[in-house]
Design an enzyme around this catalytic site. Structure first.
Site, short mmCIF file in Angstrom:
data_model
loop_
_atom_site.label_atom_id
_atom_site.label_comp_id
_atom_site.label_asym_id
_atom_site.label_seq_id
_atom_site.Cartn_x
_atom_site.Cartn_y
_atom_site.Cartn_z
N PRO A 139 -54.14 11.63 1.40
CA PRO A 139 -54.44 13.06 1.42
C PRO A 139 -55.45 13.41 2.51
O PRO A 139 -56.40 12.66 2.76
CB PRO A 139 -55.02 13.31 0.02
N CYS A 140 -55.24 14.55 3.15
CA CYS A 140 -55.98 14.87 4.37
C CYS A 140 -57.25 15.68 4.13
O CYS A 140 -58.01 15.91 5.07
CB CYS A 140 -55.08 15.64 5.32
#
Length: 439
Positions: A139-140
């Site tokens: 996840p960014c």
């Protein structure tokens, strides 16, 4: 002699250990999301062994997509079309495919507590420890510039900064010939509490695992994608192979954004339907050439969200200014009665029209799940934001790709979040072709 059914069983988990003789490279997708990266690799001739994803809605999307591939290869595509036309339920769809198709999607968070069980599940699918490629990116939010700007600690203490260490443990266990790690451009500047850069740390760790590592910021529109989307791609190769990115050919995009949307029926705000709809003209050559449009396949999820009368008035102003002057609406220039946001110092371009006359749109983001103000349809007569199907097309998802929710009925929030977080399918395909050439 291997029959077609034998090949299908191989592709979807029954005899994956025969991979070497079949010369069909296999991969694991970590932090898989809705499967944009995976779909590109499947198109390039790779076989998925497992997808690992923590979000239930995305896992349902992955299961539905794997069911599509299995039914298509088994000559049973009508079952899938019946599902898109809502003639059968999702449970009936899933009961029509081999169990291994569904068990290959692992709905678990990748963390210290779950790691051994995830390994066990993948091993049971693989039957032997042989994987050609590992793909995926964590996840960014921890790396993103927006995420850092909102967090008082600049995301320095967020555990998601270190998910790449689990990624390295998958490399350790399965020793793939190559890996593809993708993330947002904020990764280039994201720092650990000691001041070091996370990108440097992860590349160093991957090199310790025996990989030659390269990274590059790729702009999707350079590769024929109708979207100006930037992503950091890290490639790891066993041995000393280098200059990987030189082997990905850049492509010109010959068509306009409005051509990619033109065959979908016009809608006003709060119109459309989740089940299949009829197109109003033939799809553009781009949609056909990229296998986004499929003859005879129902087109679904062309649904516009509800907008207030105030939003719609602002949309009309934004589109009118853009179409006449090619100028973006600035929030401060709205009539005072329409300016209801207290924060007027930031996000002055919070209302943005998708440029129908350009060869690519601005980046499709998961923020679409919250509102559509940044993705206003260029046709002023329709006066609305994009639908999930339109956003999916800009992400080069094929029209037969169906985005699920946690429950039986899809939702705008779930669909938009999955679409916005994905890697464009055709960008993934271009990367996958270069990976396959190296393998």
């Amino acid at each position: 002699m291997r029959t077609k059914k034998d090949h299908i069983d191989y592709v979807y988990g029954n005899t994956i250990a025969e991979n070497v003789s079949m010369r069909n490279p296999v991969f694991i997708d970590l932090f898989a999301g809705a499967g944009g990266l995976s779909e590109g690799f499947i198109r390039a001739g790779f076989t998925p062994v497992a997808h690992v994803e923590s979000e239930l809605a995305a896992c349902n999307t992955l299961k539905t997509r794997m069911a599509y591939h299995w039914l298509s290869k088994n000559g049973k595509i009508k079952i899938y079309h019946d599902y898109l036309n809502q003639k059968i339920s999702r449970n009936e769809l899933y009961s029509s495919v081999a169990d291994s198709v569904l068990t290959s999607v692992i709905n678990m968070e990748i963390n210290k507590q779950n790691l051994s069980l995830i390994f066990h599940k993948i091993d049971s699918l693989l039957k032997q420890k042989h994987i050609d490629v590992i793909i995926g990116g964590p996840p960014c939010q921890a790396y993103s510039l927006v995420g850092r700007s909102k967090d008082k600690n600049r995301m320095l203490l967020d555990d998601r900064n270190y998910l790449y260490k689990f990624y390295a443990q998958f490399l350790d266990r399965y020793q793939p010939k190559m890996f593809v790690f993708e993330n947002v451009t904020g990764l280039l500047s994201a720092k650990a509490p000691d001041g070091s850069k996370h990108l440097d740390n992860m590349c160093s760790l991957f090199e310790q695992k025996g990989y030659t590592v390269e990274h590059k910021t790729i702009v999707a529109s350079d590769y024929g994608i109708p979207q100006h989307r930037k992503r950091v791609i890290i490639i790891g190769s066993k041995g000393d192979k280098q200059n990987f990115f030189d082997r990905i050919s850049k492509k010109e995009q010959q068509y306009l954004v409005k051509d990619i949307l033109a065959d979908l029926p016009p809608l006003n705000a709060n119109e459309g339907k989740w089940e299949s709809c009829k197109t109003i003209c033939k799809p553009s050559k781009y949609l056909v050439d990229k296998d986004i449009a499929e003859s005879g396949c129902p087109i679904t999820q062309h649904v516009s969200r509800y907008n207030s009368s105030q939003d719609l008035e602002i949309y009309r102003i934004a589109v009118d200014i853009w179409n006449k002057n090619n100028v973006r609406l600035e929030y401060d220039n709205l009539p005072e009665r329409l300016k209801t946001h207290k924060n007027r110092d930031k996000f002055k371009d919070r209302f943005k029209v998708v440029d129908g006359n350009a060869q690519h749109s601005h980046t499709v983001l998961a923020h679409l799940a919250k509102d559509g103000h940044y993705y206003i349809h260029p046709d002023i007569k329709q006066n609305r934001s994009l639908t999930p199907r339109e956003a999916a097309r800009l992400q080069t998802f094929p029209d037969n790709y169906y985005f699920e929710s946690k429950n039986d009925k899809p939702t705008l929030v779930s669909s938009f979040r999955q679409i916005g977080n994905a890697v464009p399918v055709m960008l993934a395909y271009e990367i996958a072709k270069a990976v396959k050439e190296d393998l």
